[in-house]
Design a protein around this motif. Sequence first.
Motif, PDB file in Angstrom:
ATOM      1  N   ASP A   1       4.753  -8.380 -10.156  1.00 16.28           N
ATOM      2  CA  ASP A   1       4.259  -7.183  -9.261  1.00 16.28           C
ATOM      3  C   ASP A   1       5.222  -6.025  -9.896  1.00 16.28           C
ATOM      4  OD1 ASP A   1       4.997  -5.233  -7.330  1.00 16.28           O
ATOM      5  OD2 ASP A   1       3.443  -6.216  -6.225  1.00 16.28           O
TER       6      ASP A   1
ATOM      7  N   ASN B   1       6.499  -5.970  -2.551  1.00 17.57           N
ATOM      8  CA  ASN B   1       5.229  -6.420  -3.440  1.00 17.57           C
ATOM      9  C   ASN B   1       3.997  -5.925  -2.855  1.00 17.57           C
ATOM     10  OD1 ASN B   1       5.996  -8.549  -1.796  1.00 17.57           O
ATOM     11  ND2 ASN B   1       5.007  -9.996  -3.185  1.00 17.57           N
TER      12      ASN B   1
ATOM     13  N   GLY C   1       1.181  -4.108  -5.859  1.00 16.30           N
ATOM     14  CA  GLY C   1       0.828  -4.677  -6.891  1.00 16.30           C
ATOM     15  C   GLY C   1       0.015  -6.109  -6.308  1.00 16.30           C
ATOM     16  N   ASP C   2       0.825  -6.958  -5.772  1.00 18.50           N
ATOM     17  CA  ASP C   2       0.224  -8.341  -5.299  1.00 18.50           C
ATOM     18  C   ASP C   2      -0.775  -8.139  -4.327  1.00 18.50           C
ATOM     19  OD1 ASP C   2       1.705  -9.843  -7.176  1.00 18.50           O
ATOM     20  OD2 ASP C   2       3.288 -10.295  -5.768  1.00 18.50           O
TER      21      ASP C   2
ATOM     22  N   MET D   1      -4.024  -6.363 -11.319  1.00 18.50           N
ATOM     23  CA  MET D   1      -2.959  -5.747 -10.337  1.00 18.50           C
ATOM     24  C   MET D   1      -2.510  -4.331 -10.911  1.00 18.50           C
ATOM     25  SD  MET D   1      -0.345  -8.592  -8.872  1.00 18.50           S
ATOM     26  CE  MET D   1      -0.950  -9.985  -9.534  1.00 18.50           C
TER      27      MET D   1
END
Length: 340
Positions: free
Chosen positions: A125, A150, A153-154, A186
């Motif tokens: 991430d 995170n 991103g995640d 991502m």
Amino acid sequence: MIKPLEGVTVVEFAGLGPAPFCGMLLAQMGARVICIGREGAHAPTGPLARAREYVALDLKRPDGIARALDLIASADALIEGFRPRVMERLGLGPQVCHARRASLVYGRMTGWGQTGPLAHTAGHDINYIAISGALHAVGLAGGEPVVPLNLVGDFGGGGMLLAFGVVAAILRARSTGEGCVVDAAMTDGAAMLMSMMYGFYAAGQWQDERGTNLLDGGAPFYRTYRCADNRYIAVGCIEPQFYAAFMKGIGAEDLLELPQRDRANWPRVQARIAEALSTRTRDEWTAVFEGSDACVTPVLSLAEAPLDAHNTARGAFAQSGGAWQPQCAPRFVSYGDEGA
């Protein structure tokens, strides 16, 4: 309770982080999610693994691949979170699966995407949000970039956008009969979540220096402050009328003579607010502003949030196995029951 994805079947290949989060979202919306895991491994556990059926297969054996393809042949969508070409090497790539079901939506979750110079390299991430500009933008002025868990991103730029893409592609497949591949990266997702900030930056309304802007903690009226008990409150009084209510609440109405959006005044205003808020505990200030439009809330810990009165009234958390778990969001309510 309305389950908008009832009747939808999804095959998920067991993994970590964003792909299971996507599977959880789809399952909570009513989809039947069948998770294929490695034979001999324990079934996934924890919040991200809830509401699944679990099938253990040896995907290195022809009979395991055949069983997986049989499940895929009756599914509306497939989701996987492996590196590019892993599913192809297993014999379960998009072309093979499409041949078994033309309307199949093939959801792929990666950090870098299926193409590009970084596609086949490792990452997490923090790396994905770093090249999107998002990581650079989060943190205090003059300080280091702060990792926003995170979430960006995640989960936000990854699993949640994969779920959105899969549902959108299912709608298309139902009208056209033709499935497609959803390439969820991502890096792409984190960049898209920054759309508003990039727009402000292009318009000259955002400085490319963290902690100096309206929504990144730079403004004294949109940030957190330490209270007398070393706990924090969040202040978000952007609009003038909310700003005035806040200043009145802390006894600093004289600061209203200074233009709220004048950055030259921000250091002085921030210091004054910090001094005022340091005189009482977090919960005392929460009580002062309860029911007001000053946009002040306590910064709650993971232990405190499930017990908050508003969260309790909404049923935002529920106990499962002796632990609190966030519940399904968003909610779907029948017309006429909106206020129930």
